[in-house]
Design an enzyme around this catalytic site. Sequence first.
Site, PDB file in Angstrom:
ATOM      1  N   GLY A 169       0.823  -1.213   0.000  1.00 29.22           N
ATOM      2  CA  GLY A 169       0.000   0.000   0.000  1.00 29.22           C
ATOM      3  C   GLY A 169       0.852   1.256   0.000  1.00 29.22           C
TER       4      GLY A 169
ATOM      5  N   GLY B  98      -0.498   4.636  -1.357  1.00 30.67           N
ATOM      6  CA  GLY B  98      -1.626   5.297  -0.705  1.00 30.67           C
ATOM      7  C   GLY B  98      -1.189   6.498   0.111  1.00 30.67           C
ATOM      8  N   GLN B  99      -2.174   7.124   0.752  1.00 33.61           N
ATOM      9  CA  GLN B  99      -1.873   8.288   1.603  1.00 33.61           C
ATOM     10  C   GLN B  99      -0.783   7.942   2.627  1.00 33.61           C
ATOM     11  OE1 GLN B  99      -4.675  11.165   4.108  1.00 33.61           O
ATOM     12  NE2 GLN B  99      -4.407   9.252   5.225  1.00 33.61           N
ATOM     13  N   ASP B 100      -1.047   6.930   3.444  1.00 32.63           N
ATOM     14  CA  ASP B 100      -0.118   6.613   4.536  1.00 32.63           C
ATOM     15  C   ASP B 100       1.172   6.009   4.006  1.00 32.63           C
ATOM     16  OD1 ASP B 100      -2.281   7.360   5.982  1.00 32.63           O
ATOM     17  OD2 ASP B 100      -2.485   5.492   7.115  1.00 32.63           O
TER      18      ASP B 100
ATOM     19  N   SER C  69      -9.798   0.654   1.430  1.00 38.25           N
ATOM     20  CA  SER C  69      -9.656   1.430   2.665  1.00 38.25           C
ATOM     21  C   SER C  69     -10.884   2.250   3.038  1.00 38.25           C
ATOM     22  CB  SER C  69      -8.435   2.350   2.563  1.00 38.25           C
ATOM     23  OG  SER C  69      -8.664   3.334   1.582  1.00 38.25           O
TER      24      SER C  69
ATOM     25  N   SER D  11      -7.915  -0.693  12.342  1.00 37.89           N
ATOM     26  CA  SER D  11      -8.816   0.458  12.210  1.00 37.89           C
ATOM     27  C   SER D  11      -9.817   0.539  13.358  1.00 37.89           C
ATOM     28  CB  SER D  11      -9.586   0.323  10.894  1.00 37.89           C
ATOM     29  OG  SER D  11     -10.706   1.168  10.871  1.00 37.89           O
TER      30      SER D  11
ATOM     31  N   GLU E  78     -12.709   1.003  12.911  1.00 43.22           N
ATOM     32  CA  GLU E  78     -13.943   0.374  12.433  1.00 43.22           C
ATOM     33  C   GLU E  78     -14.123  -1.037  12.976  1.00 43.22           C
ATOM     34  OE1 GLU E  78     -16.427   1.680  10.611  1.00 43.22           O
ATOM     35  OE2 GLU E  78     -15.500   3.643  10.361  1.00 43.22           O
TER      36      GLU E  78
ATOM     37  N   TYR F 112     -15.759  -3.766   5.756  1.00 40.39           N
ATOM     38  CA  TYR F 112     -14.426  -3.211   6.032  1.00 40.39           C
ATOM     39  C   TYR F 112     -14.018  -3.528   7.469  1.00 40.39           C
ATOM     40  CZ  TYR F 112     -10.755   0.238   6.908  1.00 40.39           C
ATOM     41  OH  TYR F 112      -9.576   0.846   7.281  1.00 40.39           O
TER      42      TYR F 112
ATOM     43  N   LYS G 192     -10.937  -6.009   8.709  1.00 42.64           N
ATOM     44  CA  LYS G 192      -9.847  -5.488   9.561  1.00 42.64           C
ATOM     45  C   LYS G 192      -9.793  -6.260  10.879  1.00 42.64           C
ATOM     46  CE  LYS G 192      -7.887  -2.129   7.269  1.00 42.64           C
ATOM     47  NZ  LYS G 192      -6.435  -2.008   7.065  1.00 42.64           N
TER      48      LYS G 192
ATOM     49  N   ARG H 148      -5.388  12.567   0.790  1.00 37.24           N
ATOM     50  CA  ARG H 148      -6.633  11.805   0.842  1.00 37.24           C
ATOM     51  C   ARG H 148      -7.350  11.950  -0.489  1.00 37.24           C
ATOM     52  NH1 ARG H 148      -8.712   7.826   4.202  1.00 37.24           N
ATOM     53  NH2 ARG H 148      -9.636   8.698   6.086  1.00 37.24           N
TER      54      ARG H 148
HETATM   55  P1  NAP Z   1      -5.294   4.500   0.782  1.00 37.34           P
HETATM   56  O1  NAP Z   1      -4.755   5.861   0.521  1.00 37.34           O
HETATM   57  O2  NAP Z   1      -6.637   4.145   0.221  1.00 37.34           O
HETATM   58  O3  NAP Z   1      -4.220   3.453   0.254  1.00 37.34           O
HETATM   59  C1  NAP Z   1      -4.550   2.101   0.137  1.00 37.34           C
HETATM   60  C2  NAP Z   1      -3.392   1.376  -0.510  1.00 37.34           C
HETATM   61  O4  NAP Z   1      -3.792  -0.005  -0.695  1.00 37.34           O
HETATM   62  C3  NAP Z   1      -3.004   1.915  -1.897  1.00 37.34           C
HETATM   63  O5  NAP Z   1      -1.609   1.836  -2.041  1.00 37.34           O
HETATM   64  C4  NAP Z   1      -3.697   0.938  -2.823  1.00 37.34           C
HETATM   65  O6  NAP Z   1      -3.043   0.787  -4.065  1.00 37.34           O
HETATM   66  C5  NAP Z   1      -3.566  -0.353  -2.052  1.00 37.34           C
HETATM   67  N1  NAP Z   1      -4.550  -1.336  -2.519  1.00 37.34           N
HETATM   68  C6  NAP Z   1      -5.889  -1.257  -2.420  1.00 37.34           C
HETATM   69  N2  NAP Z   1      -6.456  -2.315  -3.008  1.00 37.34           N
HETATM   70  C7  NAP Z   1      -5.442  -3.069  -3.500  1.00 37.34           C
HETATM   71  C8  NAP Z   1      -5.380  -4.289  -4.233  1.00 37.34           C
HETATM   72  N3  NAP Z   1      -6.492  -4.933  -4.591  1.00 37.34           N
HETATM   73  N4  NAP Z   1      -4.157  -4.771  -4.573  1.00 37.34           N
HETATM   74  C9  NAP Z   1      -3.044  -4.092  -4.219  1.00 37.34           C
HETATM   75  N5  NAP Z   1      -3.023  -2.934  -3.542  1.00 37.34           N
HETATM   76  C10 NAP Z   1      -4.227  -2.433  -3.193  1.00 37.34           C
HETATM   77  O7  NAP Z   1      -5.363   4.193   2.348  1.00 37.34           O
HETATM   78  P2  NAP Z   1      -4.634   4.977   3.559  1.00 37.34           P
HETATM   79  O8  NAP Z   1      -5.525   6.065   3.987  1.00 37.34           O
HETATM   80  O9  NAP Z   1      -3.238   5.256   3.161  1.00 37.34           O
HETATM   81  O10 NAP Z   1      -4.680   3.853   4.688  1.00 37.34           O
HETATM   82  C11 NAP Z   1      -3.559   2.995   4.916  1.00 37.34           C
HETATM   83  C12 NAP Z   1      -4.014   1.828   5.755  1.00 37.34           C
HETATM   84  O11 NAP Z   1      -4.519   2.315   7.007  1.00 37.34           O
HETATM   85  C13 NAP Z   1      -5.137   1.006   5.137  1.00 37.34           C
HETATM   86  O12 NAP Z   1      -4.963  -0.338   5.495  1.00 37.34           O
HETATM   87  C14 NAP Z   1      -6.378   1.562   5.803  1.00 37.34           C
HETATM   88  O13 NAP Z   1      -7.436   0.614   5.826  1.00 37.34           O
HETATM   89  C15 NAP Z   1      -5.844   1.831   7.195  1.00 37.34           C
HETATM   90  N6  NAP Z   1      -6.591   2.859   7.915  1.00 37.34           N
HETATM   91  C16 NAP Z   1      -6.650   4.120   7.404  1.00 37.34           C
HETATM   92  C17 NAP Z   1      -7.372   5.092   8.076  1.00 37.34           C
HETATM   93  C18 NAP Z   1      -7.443   6.507   7.562  1.00 37.34           C
HETATM   94  O14 NAP Z   1      -8.167   7.317   8.144  1.00 37.34           O
HETATM   95  N7  NAP Z   1      -6.693   6.850   6.528  1.00 37.34           N
HETATM   96  C19 NAP Z   1      -8.034   4.782   9.276  1.00 37.34           C
HETATM   97  C20 NAP Z   1      -7.948   3.480   9.771  1.00 37.34           C
HETATM   98  C21 NAP Z   1      -7.213   2.531   9.076  1.00 37.34           C
HETATM   99  P3  NAP Z   1      -3.459   1.644  -5.373  1.00 37.34           P
HETATM  100  O15 NAP Z   1      -2.747   2.969  -5.209  1.00 37.34           O
HETATM  101  O16 NAP Z   1      -2.943   0.822  -6.477  1.00 37.34           O
HETATM  102  O17 NAP Z   1      -4.944   1.779  -5.338  1.00 37.34           O
END
Ligand code: NAP
Length: 322
Positions: A8, A11-13, A81, A126, A128, A150, A154, A184
Amino acid sequence: MPVALVTGISGQDGSYLAESLLADGYEVHGVVRNSTEENLAALGSPAKLTLHAVDLLAPDALESLLRDVRPDELYSLAAVSSVAASWNDPVMTGAINGQVVVRLLDAAHRLQEEHGHPVRVLHASSAEIFGQVAETPQRETTAIRPSSPYGASKAYAHLSVGVFRGRGLHASNTILYNHESPRRPEAFVTRKITASVARISRGLQAGLELGNLDARRDWGWAPDYVEAMRLAARAPEAGDFIVATGVSHTISDFLDAAFARVGIDDWSSLVSVNPAFVRPVDPAEQLGDASRARDVLGWSPSVDFETLVARMVEHDLELLDA
Ligand code: NAP
């Protein structure tokens, strides 16, 4: 040189985490698929960053990648996510957010047990997982009873981290509350608001449709939450850590702060509620108690709510000016 592997990473993180690991002097490996990686553009092309195009669902792909890369730290961030997206494809959500994490844990455990290479695993769990919360604020001991695909996916991964920890793996969960940044996507309500507010202020958009304006969330600054992930991975003892600000705000509060940034005090005629965006089983309030992260990891949030919203609106205004 220590080695980190991040799923990941685009993604943002993941992108913030890659930046901070590179700054720490780590050799960083990231798992990507064939989609946009605009968040990674900010990193340039550092010599110590290697991207691997790997299908997370391909049998043996992750075990083979781990054997090649031999990471000291493994960050499991890839996920479907958003809660909304998880309702559209619950099966894929379970596979990516649940099974893939178990595969990573199993591969890390094998690397450690069969090849003598210890790996520290950090899973992005999360808030959630708590669903319709049993208590407020939530702690690491709060009952896990998710109310969305979701949350359930998780929860499976979260509990599996504990299972592998019991088998001797240094595996930790950061139980992340909502955290935001200019990275985001607009699919999330916070960025939808800040991007819309920027466009409305420039006369490029008439109004904004949202769901439940009374939903309360504990919103933090994404780079702070990535810092908690690094601290948890490097802590002497693995564990579960709530990562939250301990302050909650409503969507209306977010609107107040965002519109105030562009000089609009009364947004009532600009925002309407569309029942299609109201998700009935969404938790009404999420509020985390991060005492354990503070006491054990020395972590605390550095950016308050108003500053967070202001940074996002300012970024969206800059994008319009670019
Ligand atoms: P994000 O920006 O949506 O990034 C998600 C990442 O997962 C991206 O790199 C995406 O790749 C990858 N991904 C999704 N589906 C995939 C698939 N089928 N195969 C391969 N890669 C895939 O999420 P984030 O906000 O950075 O969150 C990071 C983590 O923290 C996640 O696990 C999220 O559930 C968890 N989390 C986030 C929050 C929050 O508020 N941000 C809160 C609680 C937990 P692509 O770029 O190719 O789509």
